[in-house]
Write an enzyme that holds these catalytic residues in place. Structure first.
Site, PDB file in Angstrom:
ATOM      1  CE1 TYR A   1     -40.442  26.022 -23.191  1.00  0.00           C
ATOM      2  CE2 TYR A   1     -39.924  24.858 -25.215  1.00  0.00           C
ATOM      3  CZ  TYR A   1     -39.526  25.398 -24.014  1.00  0.00           C
ATOM      4  OH  TYR A   1     -38.197  25.327 -23.631  1.00  0.00           O
TER       5      TYR A   1
ATOM      6  CE  LYS B   1     -33.762  18.845 -19.520  1.00  0.00           C
ATOM      7  NZ  LYS B   1     -33.793  20.067 -18.722  1.00  0.00           N
TER       8      LYS B   1
ATOM      9  CE1 TYR C   1     -37.972  23.662 -20.704  1.00  0.00           C
ATOM     10  CE2 TYR C   1     -38.162  25.145 -18.837  1.00  0.00           C
ATOM     11  CZ  TYR C   1     -37.972  24.937 -20.185  1.00  0.00           C
ATOM     12  OH  TYR C   1     -37.778  26.012 -21.029  1.00  0.00           O
TER      13      TYR C   1
END
Ligand code: PHB
Length: 376
Positions: free
Chosen positions: A186, A282, A370
């Site tokens: 990321y 998610k 996460y």
């Protein structure tokens, strides 16, 4: 997944889907499974291909200021990890399992409506093969996404929507190129966010922050690669491998929660009740947690006529949802450039990233969210 869980509890269900089977199998979606999702897939007998083809990742990278920093999620969470396995691969496995049970699964139905929600026997109507059909139900599970009919069937005044739209979107591509990192990256760059992910040893999945109304035709392949390389490349020479692009699409980003997740005998699950921006990965995992709770609540109802788990369904789901909303919003704000931000905001973002990769407390917070909290 709800159909499979109900089947294992010996409860009948009928699944109606307006898309075709090839469409849902081929549509590329996200690809990160939380530890609890992986465990559940194994428990319900769907772990075989996942174990073979899924890629377990015990760490994740955050990149900024030209450097990649690894967060060792497994070490910070007592051995929990994520598994990269395409959502459409999960769907493929679920369809195969459903077909094996010989329980009903109807694709390409049209004109679906939910009726009689006020009584104790709601009904679903739909058209298939040119004929109108009706299913008389004890319960209806609205697993039909944000644009489905279930949530909008709930009478006005019974539902509150909480919403945030982000001033950017993601341009996502699939490329036939070997992943150049074993784990996700990321990245926050002056030009905006970029994400390096993968689907297999031969396929890389990449995303670029873009405008919400971005015209994909303005993005020929060379421009996509140039921008990905600019945003992802780190000072040690790391960057993505290039290869033919096989798919590209723009995904808008928003956060939505509908409260409550129930109206009488209709239960909303997954995107019908809540949307998260993809930064925290998610969406699928929240949907799986919803239907796991719903299946347990229905099993308790049919087993002992107890309604207490059905009554808890919404509150429990909203608690998990808001936790995921907070995390996804936080990851999104930390990693994207916003037109309304000033140079102070950008420096603050970099300070946040610096804190996250250097403080054990901060990285534990990221890691435990996460990999996801256990079900239940
Ligand atoms: C993906 O691989 O598609 C992916 C990975 C991580 C995210 C979102 C999407 O946060």
């Amino acid at each position: 997944m709800l159909g499979q869980l109900l089947h294992l509890h010996g409860i009948d269900s009928v699944i109606v889907e307006n898309r075709s089977q090839p469409y849902v199998i081929e549509r590329v979606r996200a690809g990160v499974l939380e530890q609890a999702t992986v465990d559940l897939l194994h428990e319900v007998g769907l772990g075989e291909r996942l174990a073979r083809e899924g890629m377990r990742h015990e760490g994740v990278y955050l990149a900024f200021n030209g450097t990649r920093h690894r967060i060792n999620m497994a070490e910070l969470t007592g051995g929990r990890a994520i598994t990269v396995y395409g959502q459409n691969e999960v769907v493929k496995d679920l369809i195969a399992a459903r077909v094996q049970t010989a329980r009903p699964l109807h694709f390409e139905v049209a004109g679906v409506s939910v009726r009689d929600l006020e009584g104790s026997h709601p009904a679903i109507e739909y058209t298939a093969g040119g004929e109108r059909h009706q299913i008389d139900c004890d319960f209806v599970a609205g697993c039909d996404g944000f644009h489905g009919v279930c949530r909008t069937t709930i009478p006005a005044g019974h539902l509150q929507l909480y919403e945030r739209t982000y001033p950017f979107a993601w341009l996502g591509i699939l490329a036939n190129a070997a992943p150049s990192s074993e784990e996700l990256v990321y990245s926050l760059h002056d030009n905006g966010f970029a994400l390096f992910s993968m689907r297999s040893a031969q396929v890389t999945r990449l995303y670029l922050q873009c405008a919400p109304d971005e015209d994909i035709h303005q993005w020929p392949d060379d421009r996509i690669w140039a921008e990905l390389k600019t945003r992802l490349r780190t000072d040690d020479g790391w960057g993505p491998n290039e290869g033919p692009i096989t798919q590209k699409a723009v995904t808008p980003m928003r956060s939505v929660v509908a409260e409550p997740m129930r109206y009488r005998r209709l239960f909303l699950a997954g995107d019908a009740a809540h949307i998260v921006p993809p930064t925290g990965a998610k969406g699928l995992n929240l949907a799986v947690a919803d239907v796991w709770r719903l299946s347990n609540a229905l099993a308790a109802y049919y087993g002992s006529r107890s309604e207490s788990l059905l009554d808890d369904y919404s509150d429990q789901g909203l608690r998990r949802t808001w936790r995921a909303q907070r995390f996804s919003w936080w990851m999104t704000s930390m990693l994207h450039k916003s037109a309304s931000d000033n140079p102070f905001d950008h420096k603050r973002q970099l300070a946040e990233l610096d804190y996250v990769v250097h403080s054990r407390a901060a990285m534990t917070s990221l890691a435990e969210n996460y990999v996801g909290v256990p079900l239940g």
